[in-house]
Scaffold this motif. Structure first.
Motif, PDB file in Angstrom:
ATOM      1  N   UNK A 193       0.862  -1.184   0.000  1.00 47.80           N
ATOM      2  CA  UNK A 193       0.000   0.000   0.000  1.00 47.80           C
ATOM      3  C   UNK A 193       0.898   1.233   0.000  1.00 47.80           C
ATOM      4  N   UNK A 194       0.395   2.237  -0.646  1.00 45.12           N
ATOM      5  CA  UNK A 194       1.164   3.461  -0.729  1.00 45.12           C
ATOM      6  C   UNK A 194       0.996   4.278   0.544  1.00 45.12           C
ATOM      7  N   UNK A 254       3.596   0.507   2.983  1.00 45.76           N
ATOM      8  CA  UNK A 254       2.929  -0.081   4.130  1.00 45.76           C
ATOM      9  C   UNK A 254       2.108  -1.255   3.658  1.00 45.76           C
ATOM     10  N   UNK A 255       1.685  -2.058   4.582  1.00 48.42           N
ATOM     11  CA  UNK A 255       0.796  -3.155   4.233  1.00 48.42           C
ATOM     12  C   UNK A 255      -0.110  -3.425   5.417  1.00 48.42           C
ATOM     13  N   UNK A 256      -1.134  -4.220   5.168  1.00 52.42           N
ATOM     14  CA  UNK A 256      -2.076  -4.514   6.237  1.00 52.42           C
ATOM     15  C   UNK A 256      -1.915  -5.974   6.620  1.00 52.42           C
ATOM     16  N   UNK A 272      -1.603  -2.032  10.542  1.00 51.80           N
ATOM     17  CA  UNK A 272      -0.709  -1.613   9.474  1.00 51.80           C
ATOM     18  C   UNK A 272       0.722  -1.987   9.859  1.00 51.80           C
ATOM     19  N   UNK A 273       1.463  -2.528   8.913  1.00 52.80           N
ATOM     20  CA  UNK A 273       2.895  -2.744   9.137  1.00 52.80           C
ATOM     21  C   UNK A 273       3.640  -1.985   8.041  1.00 52.80           C
ATOM     22  N   UNK A 274       4.775  -1.455   8.398  1.00 54.70           N
ATOM     23  CA  UNK A 274       5.537  -0.672   7.428  1.00 54.70           C
ATOM     24  C   UNK A 274       6.571  -1.550   6.742  1.00 54.70           C
TER      25      UNK A 274
END
Lengths: 732, 170
Positions: free
Chosen positions: A688-689, A703-705, A711-713
């Protein structure tokens, strides 16, 4: 009735571009000595579809060029003319003109004025030139010396232009005008089923040709409805069928009105796009065979009617009405079967939305899975079973949805045959292009961005790689050089190779050029390092700047673009044998294989591609410089340690190096060890942006979910590796 | 963007006609009551775990997952230095939709939605405050309450919120 046509324009533009592209590739693939009838037909169909839809949308300039193009193609495919190199060139040029026109209509650029007229003239010239030398086509030019006057004639069909719609006078005028040229008879007047007029002109003087007749008819008719066919060709049709030989008139009436009786069996019947004619394809029997390879089959259901059809045109019209009625009911089904309808156009944003939603679903599924983890599996067997199934289905769904964005690389490769052909002609080189692995799929976003860099690489190979034919022969190689484009998947990467069997890179020249440019070079550099110099900005060893390349812009842009996509370029080259540029790209921009690590209470994702190994260091591996433990000795190498808790200012973490985990990474040739508290797991994560709503964060690439919904970076490994270098003195 | 902002600012500031009313969402920060244009509000939700972002200013709490979108969360209490930044089950996040960006702000509570006519908003007197007065559109008066009407879009996109890249490219 005013429909907003603009909404259809976009579709028209896209379709036309596709038709043009397929036409071009077919033309290039055409074997002049032995033209494949199926290919010729496909080219014809492409031109015809463009003409049809251009006419519909009122782009008369497009329709005009394609019309002439189509005329010539039609005669080639009917075997009246033999295709020549000149024709192929003219076709390609016509394709370019059409592209320009299309771009102009789209509002991107302008078509050169006069280009249309020039290409029309060139094509018409080819049509007539060959006509006078090819005996089969004599009837078309109507030379009385060879063909008897009575046999030469034209079938004309047209629809009245709106302006003249109610003017019987217009028809009378036309009849008078045409009548002056020869004997005119009316074959069919407009009926409910067919709004076109059908006339037949025989015994025309040799001054008359299709073009001049066309001009006359154009006064009263809509341009794109006019069809003028020399009877010479329909006579061939007659013989081929023998169905109508007792009544010439009858055969022609059918011929001129619908073109159903294509004289060649290979004349694959056009698709539904093929003007009104397509209507007749969906007859039950024809629909059953689906591919209308055999247009004749159409008439099987009505043999009695056909043979019994009286010469009177009215009857024919009636039969047509009958056929049309049957067809109308069948049409939707037939449309669904048509080859053109096996794909649908969907906006990218819709696909992305779908991908997002599926991503959400995956997260929800993971949440549920966590929630039921504590439940007694014996008591809730059905629930557990359902959860298992949900997991499988979700994963399958995610995979299928992700694959929507994947496109075969042939989309990019498809433009190179033309490029190679044109360039090699211009350069006086003989080059053959080979493509391998065209069906390799990669993300649409990557497809769009890879095409420019590849273009540069291919041009470069052509210009600098492949030698002139004489030089090749002298070197004991075949005069024709080969450029190979190869794509394949390799462990989560898509690899694209551009190879040539040319002279190879010239080490000494590159080195000389590099030192001339003031780059730090030495004779002791490895070949690999030397080759990479060509990616330096402004670097070109070409002795002269040509139109093709030599300005030295390009290769650095290639490198930059590919790096920006998360890919890399490698060069292999052997003097006298050839050069191979290898581009490695991630499969997709949207998904990443990641390793999750814990630092304090935070979770970070390290892209797996950068990870070399993870280890728990023992005391003796840790080395210090000026009192600070900054280095780790792993497998004979001293690597700088980047402590994530320091970089990201995270409190409450493990600070003793030997109590945490070191993840050894490599990015851009720099190795470093990231110090984290613990390894958590390995996941495929959806990228994810972060910048969409926030801004760039140093050391973070996105980032991601996670399954928990948190959320994790994602770490920017390249930047962290860079930090290792720069932060070293600062920390000490 | 600039123009749009100027326009909306003028709209609520021009006190002349008096009849024109706009809807505002009012929320509480410590003892103060603020009002923002309701059209900028996307939704209101509870505060749950955020992922902190390294080296960000204290008022940027981190990012959350808002149905697949990564949304930064700003605590206005910390930014404006009012009240106590506590996170209870009643702490509220207002999700703002500012054109292309989505941002969440933490407030103590949301009070209500009010109509304010332009003549109910008086211009801000010049004074020194933690908040630059340029982001205050005016002071609204409703019964005996004072509402601080802020140009939330301008504030959020300003460089001092550090939510946007300094280069303003994205």
């Amino acid at each position: 009735m005013s429909i907003d046509m603009s909404q259809f324009y976009q579709v028209f533009f896209e379709e036309t571009s596709e038709h043009l592209a397929s036409m071009e590739s077919l033309l290039l693939g055409l074997d002049l000595g032995e033209p494949d009838a199926e290919q010729l037909n496909a080219i014809f169909r492409a031109a015809h579809s463009i003409k049809g839809s251009a006419g519909t949308f009122g782009f008369t300039d497009l329709a005009e060029v394609t019309h002439i193009l189509e005329n010539l193609l039609d005669r080639i495919r009917k075997g009246e003319l033999a295709p020549t190199e000149a024709m192929i060139d003219a076709f390609l040029a016509a394709g370019d003109v059409l592209k320009d026109l299309l771009a102009a209509h789209r509002g991107e650029g302008e078509a050169a004025p006069g280009a249309v007229a020039a290409i029309c003239a060139r094509l018409s010239e080819l049509t007539t030139d060959s006509a006078s030398t090819t005996p089969v086509a004599v009837a078309a030019t109507g030379s009385p010396a060879i063909a008897p006057v009575s046999a030469a004639g034209y079938d004309i069909s047209f629809m009245l232009a709106d302006a003249a719609q109610d003017g019987a006078a217009a028809i009378a005028n036309l009849q008078a005008e045409l009548g002056a040229l020869g004997t005119l008879c009316l074959i069919a007047s407009p009926g409910a089923a067919d709004p076109a007029w059908h006339l037949r002109l025989t015994g025309a003087a040799d001054t008359a040709d299709t073009a001049s007749l066309r001009e006359i008819v154009e006064y009263v008719a809509t341009t794109d409805s006019i069809r003028i066919a020399a009877i010479g060709s329909s006579a061939v049709a007659d013989e081929a069928y023998g169905l109508f030989d007792q009544d010439d008139n009858n055969a022609e009436a059918a011929d001129d009105s619908f073109g159903l009786f294509e004289p060649l069996p290979e004349a694959a019947a056009p698709t539904a796009a093929d003007d009104a004619f397509g209507l007749f394809e969906p007859l039950p029997e024809a629909a059953a065979t689906a591919i209308a390879d055999d247009s004749f089959g159409l008439f099987e259901p009505l043999p009695a009617a056909t043979t019994a059809a009286a010469p009177a045109p009215e009857v024919i019209v009636e039969r047509r009405v009958a056929v049309q009625e049957r067809v109308d009911r069948r049409q939707p089904a037939a449309n669904a079967k048509g080859g053109a309808d096996t794909s649908i156009r969907v906006g990218v944003e819709r696909v992305d939305q779908l991908i997002n939603l599926v991503g959400e679903l995956v997260i929800t599924q993971a949440m549920l899975a966590q929630a039921v983890a504590d439940i007694d599996p014996v008591k809730h067997e059905r629930l557990m079973h359902g959860m298992g199934q949900l997991e499988r289905n979700t994963r399958d769904l995610q995979e299928s949805v992700m694959s929507i964005r994947m496109m075969p690389i042939s989309v990019v490769f498809g433009r190179f045959p033309r490029l190679v052909r044109d360039l090699s002609q211009k350069l006086g080189k003989q080059v053959e292009l080979k493509t391998v692995g065209e069906s390799t799929e990669l993300d649409k976003g990557l497809i769009e961005r890879i095409s420019d860099p590849l273009n540069h690489l291919v041009r470069n190979s052509l210009d600098h790689g492949v030698e002139m034919p004489e030089a090749r022969v002298k070197a004991g190689k075949p005069a024709t050089g080969t450029i190979t484009l190869k794509a394949y998947q390799q462990s989560g990467n898509v690899v694209i190779e551009v190879g040539d069997d040319g002279a190879g890179l010239n080490r000494s020249r590159i080195l000389a050029k590099a030192s001339e440019r003031g780059l730090p070079v030495s004779d002791g550099m490895s070949d690999q390092e030397v080759w990479l110099l060509i990616f330096e900005p402004g670097f070109s060893t070409a002795e002269s700047v040509t139109e093709v390349s030599g300005r030295g812009v390009g290769m650095d842009v290639v490198k930059r673009n590919i790096t920006a996509m998360g890919g890399r370029v490698e060069i292999e080259s052997v003097t006298g044998v050839g050069t191979r540029m290898t581009v490695r790209l991630p499969l997709t921009l949207a998904i990443l294989d990641g390793m999750s690590v814990a630092v304090g209470a935070e979770t970070y994702i390290i892209p797996l591609g950068y990870v070399i190994e993870s280890l728990q260091p023992s005391r003796d591996m840790i080395k210090s410089i000026s009192g600070v433990e900054r280095l780790i000795h792993v497998r004979g190498e001293y690597l700088p340690v980047v402590a994530l808790y320091e970089v990201f200012n995270i409190p409450g973490t493990v600070t003793e190096l030997d109590r945490g985990i070191l993840v050894v990474i490599e990015a851009d040739g720099v190795k470093a060890a990231l110090f984290v508290d613990a390894l958590v797991g390995q996941h495929q994560v959806v990228i994810k942006n972060l910048e969409a709503n926030y801004r760039r964060v140093p050391g973070i690439s996105g980032a991601t979910i996670m399954g928990s919904g948190h959320v994790a970076l994602i770490l920017d490994v390249a930047a962290l590796a860079g930090m290792a270098r720069n932060a070293l003195p600062a920390a000490a | 963007m600039q123009q749009q902002r100027a326009f909306s600012g003028q709209e609520s500031r021009s006190g002349g006609e008096g009849g024109h009313a706009q809807e505002y969402l009012t929320f509480i920060l410590g003892p103060e009551e603020y009002a923002i244009d309701i059209l900028k509000v996307q939704e209101i939700r509870g505060y749950d775990a955020v992922t902190t972002i390294a080296n960000a200013p204290a008022f940027i709490k981190g990012v959350i997952n808002l149905r697949g979108t990564i949304v930064p969360i700003v605590d206005l209490r910390i930014k404006f230095n009012v009240g106590v930044a506590e996170y209870t089950p009643f702490t509220v996040v207002i999700i703002l939709n500012l054109g292309t960006r989505v941002v969440g702000v933490v407030v103590d509570s949301v009070s209500d939605v009010t109509m304010l006519r332009a003549d109910q908003i008086s211009p801000t007197p010049e004074f020194a405050a933690t908040v630059d007065t340029q982001y205050i559109l005016g002071l609204g008066t409703l019964d005996d309450r004072m509402l601080i009407v802020i140009d939330i879009e301008r504030l959020m996109l300003s460089s001092e919120m550090a939510l946007v890249d300094a280069t303003n490219e994205r």
